[in-house]
Structures are given as structure tokens and as C-alpha cells.
Scaffold this motif. Structure first.
Motif, PDB file in Angstrom:
ATOM      1  N   HIS A   1       0.829  -1.215   0.000  1.00  0.00           N
ATOM      2  CA  HIS A   1       0.000   0.000   0.000  1.00  0.00           C
ATOM      3  C   HIS A   1       0.859   1.259   0.000  1.00  0.00           C
ATOM      4  N   GLU A   2       1.960   1.227   0.720  1.00  0.00           N
ATOM      5  CA  GLU A   2       2.847   2.388   0.778  1.00  0.00           C
ATOM      6  C   GLU A   2       3.412   2.691  -0.613  1.00  0.00           C
ATOM      7  N   ALA A   3       3.894   1.675  -1.306  1.00  0.00           N
ATOM      8  CA  ALA A   3       4.449   1.874  -2.643  1.00  0.00           C
ATOM      9  C   ALA A   3       3.376   2.366  -3.611  1.00  0.00           C
ATOM     10  N   GLU A   4       2.195   1.768  -3.560  1.00  0.00           N
ATOM     11  CA  GLU A   4       1.097   2.184  -4.440  1.00  0.00           C
ATOM     12  C   GLU A   4       0.669   3.619  -4.150  1.00  0.00           C
ATOM     13  N   ALA A   5       0.594   3.976  -2.878  1.00  0.00           N
ATOM     14  CA  ALA A   5       0.188   5.337  -2.513  1.00  0.00           C
ATOM     15  C   ALA A   5       1.214   6.358  -2.984  1.00  0.00           C
ATOM     16  N   LEU A   6       2.500   6.058  -2.806  1.00  0.00           N
ATOM     17  CA  LEU A   6       3.541   6.988  -3.260  1.00  0.00           C
ATOM     18  C   LEU A   6       3.509   7.151  -4.773  1.00  0.00           C
ATOM     19  N   GLN A   7       3.292   6.050  -5.493  1.00  0.00           N
ATOM     20  CA  GLN A   7       3.216   6.133  -6.952  1.00  0.00           C
ATOM     21  C   GLN A   7       2.007   6.965  -7.379  1.00  0.00           C
ATOM     22  N   TRP A   8       0.888   6.792  -6.720  1.00  0.00           N
ATOM     23  CA  TRP A   8      -0.318   7.539  -7.071  1.00  0.00           C
ATOM     24  C   TRP A   8      -0.154   9.032  -6.743  1.00  0.00           C
ATOM     25  N   LEU A   9       0.469   9.340  -5.617  1.00  0.00           N
ATOM     26  CA  LEU A   9       0.634  10.728  -5.181  1.00  0.00           C
ATOM     27  C   LEU A   9       1.698  11.489  -5.974  1.00  0.00           C
ATOM     28  N   CYS A  10       2.609  10.763  -6.631  1.00  0.00           N
ATOM     29  CA  CYS A  10       3.683  11.397  -7.392  1.00  0.00           C
ATOM     30  C   CYS A  10       3.088  12.311  -8.464  1.00  0.00           C
ATOM     31  N   GLY A  11       3.484  13.561  -8.442  1.00  0.00           N
ATOM     32  CA  GLY A  11       2.952  14.554  -9.376  1.00  0.00           C
ATOM     33  C   GLY A  11       1.773  15.323  -8.807  1.00  0.00           C
ATOM     34  N   LYS A  12       1.187  14.795  -7.738  1.00  0.00           N
ATOM     35  CA  LYS A  12       0.056  15.464  -7.085  1.00  0.00           C
ATOM     36  C   LYS A  12       0.503  16.203  -5.832  1.00  0.00           C
ATOM     37  N   LEU A  13       1.448  15.591  -5.120  1.00  0.00           N
ATOM     38  CA  LEU A  13       2.016  16.149  -3.893  1.00  0.00           C
ATOM     39  C   LEU A  13       3.521  15.905  -3.911  1.00  0.00           C
ATOM     40  N   PRO A  14       4.282  16.656  -3.132  1.00  0.00           N
ATOM     41  CA  PRO A  14       5.722  16.415  -3.078  1.00  0.00           C
ATOM     42  C   PRO A  14       6.046  15.171  -2.239  1.00  0.00           C
ATOM     43  N   VAL A  15       6.129  14.037  -2.907  1.00  0.00           N
ATOM     44  CA  VAL A  15       6.450  12.759  -2.251  1.00  0.00           C
ATOM     45  C   VAL A  15       7.650  12.131  -2.955  1.00  0.00           C
ATOM     46  N   PRO A  16       8.340  11.218  -2.276  1.00  0.00           N
ATOM     47  CA  PRO A  16       9.449  10.529  -2.937  1.00  0.00           C
ATOM     48  C   PRO A  16       8.947   9.718  -4.138  1.00  0.00           C
ATOM     49  N   GLN A  17       9.736   9.694  -5.185  1.00  0.00           N
ATOM     50  CA  GLN A  17       9.404   8.900  -6.364  1.00  0.00           C
ATOM     51  C   GLN A  17       9.851   7.460  -6.126  1.00  0.00           C
ATOM     52  N   VAL A  18       8.991   6.498  -6.416  1.00  0.00           N
ATOM     53  CA  VAL A  18       9.338   5.089  -6.299  1.00  0.00           C
ATOM     54  C   VAL A  18      10.085   4.705  -7.575  1.00  0.00           C
ATOM     55  N   LEU A  19      11.372   4.406  -7.442  1.00  0.00           N
ATOM     56  CA  LEU A  19      12.187   4.043  -8.599  1.00  0.00           C
ATOM     57  C   LEU A  19      12.041   2.575  -8.951  1.00  0.00           C
ATOM     58  N   ALA A  20      11.790   1.752  -7.931  1.00  0.00           N
ATOM     59  CA  ALA A  20      11.613   0.315  -8.133  1.00  0.00           C
ATOM     60  C   ALA A  20      10.936  -0.261  -6.897  1.00  0.00           C
ATOM     61  N   PHE A  21      10.175  -1.323  -7.117  1.00  0.00           N
ATOM     62  CA  PHE A  21       9.535  -2.040  -6.012  1.00  0.00           C
ATOM     63  C   PHE A  21       9.645  -3.517  -6.339  1.00  0.00           C
ATOM     64  N   ALA A  22      10.100  -4.316  -5.392  1.00  0.00           N
ATOM     65  CA  ALA A  22      10.250  -5.746  -5.623  1.00  0.00           C
ATOM     66  C   ALA A  22       9.886  -6.512  -4.367  1.00  0.00           C
ATOM     67  N   GLN A  23       9.379  -7.722  -4.578  1.00  0.00           N
ATOM     68  CA  GLN A  23       9.103  -8.648  -3.483  1.00  0.00           C
ATOM     69  C   GLN A  23       9.872  -9.930  -3.773  1.00  0.00           C
ATOM     70  N   GLU A  24      10.691 -10.333  -2.794  1.00  0.00           N
ATOM     71  CA  GLU A  24      11.500 -11.531  -2.995  1.00  0.00           C
ATOM     72  C   GLU A  24      11.925 -12.080  -1.641  1.00  0.00           C
ATOM     73  N   ASN A  25      11.816 -13.367  -1.473  1.00  0.00           N
ATOM     74  CA  ASN A  25      12.258 -14.053  -0.248  1.00  0.00           C
ATOM     75  C   ASN A  25      11.630 -13.472   1.015  1.00  0.00           C
ATOM     76  N   GLY A  26      10.362 -13.093   0.938  1.00  0.00           N
ATOM     77  CA  GLY A  26       9.651 -12.591   2.106  1.00  0.00           C
ATOM     78  C   GLY A  26       9.954 -11.145   2.458  1.00  0.00           C
ATOM     79  N   LEU A  27      10.652 -10.450   1.555  1.00  0.00           N
ATOM     80  CA  LEU A  27      10.992  -9.047   1.795  1.00  0.00           C
ATOM     81  C   LEU A  27      10.479  -8.180   0.654  1.00  0.00           C
ATOM     82  N   ASN A  28      10.189  -6.930   0.988  1.00  0.00           N
ATOM     83  CA  ASN A  28       9.830  -5.919  -0.015  1.00  0.00           C
ATOM     84  C   ASN A  28      10.966  -4.955  -0.083  1.00  0.00           C
TER      85      ASN A  28
END
Length: 78
Positions: free
Chosen positions: A51-78
Motif C-alpha cells: 500500500h505504501e508503494a502504491e500510494a507513493l506512486q499515485w501521489l507522485c505529481g500530485k504532492l511532493p512525495v518521494p518517487q518510487v524508482l523500483a519495487f520488488a518482493q522476494e524471499n519474504g521481503l519488499n
């Protein structure tokens, strides 16, 4: 760099050869690494991280938030 972690290639390519500092100020269970122009956050897989990654991606361009450069899930980690 991060010798004790095997990162997904999509992430490791973006941070290869860059200097890092471990952020020890946060109160979450996440590991946060600060690079010159980016931040790598590693946490256990769960809905919150998705949800955090999706929210940041959605807010990008609407509010000053960090840009998500990459998101990955592997071995139980994000």
C-alpha cells in the motif's frame, strides 16, 4: 555494498557502486539505507509495504512525495 543481502537485480542495478549510510533513526522494523540521491527501504512482505508503494506512486505529481524508482518482493521481503 550490502554483502549480507541478495537484492533483486532491478534494485541492485540502481544502487551498484553507490555509497550508503544506514538510517538508524526510524522507529519501524524496516531497514533503511540512504544513498546520495535515493533511499532503499527493506521490510518484511506485507500489505502495508504494498500500500505504501502504491500510494507513493499515485501521489507522485500530485504532492511532493518521494518517487518510487523500483519495487520488488522476494524471499519474504519488499
Amino acid at each position: 555494498m550490502l554483502p549480507y543481502l541478495t537484492l533483486p537485480k532491478s534494485i541492485s542495478k540502481k544502487i551498484e557502486g553507490k555509497n550508503l549510510t544506514l538510517d538508524t533513526l526510524g522507529a519501524s522494523d524496516s531497514s533503511v539505507y540512504i544513498f546520495d540521491e535515493s533511499v532503499l527501504k527493506i521490510e518484511k512482505t506485507g500489505d502495508n509495504a504494498n500500500h505504501e508503494a502504491e500510494a507513493l506512486q499515485w501521489l507522485c505529481g500530485k504532492l511532493p512525495v518521494p518517487q518510487v524508482l523500483a519495487f520488488a518482493q522476494e524471499n519474504g521481503l519488499n
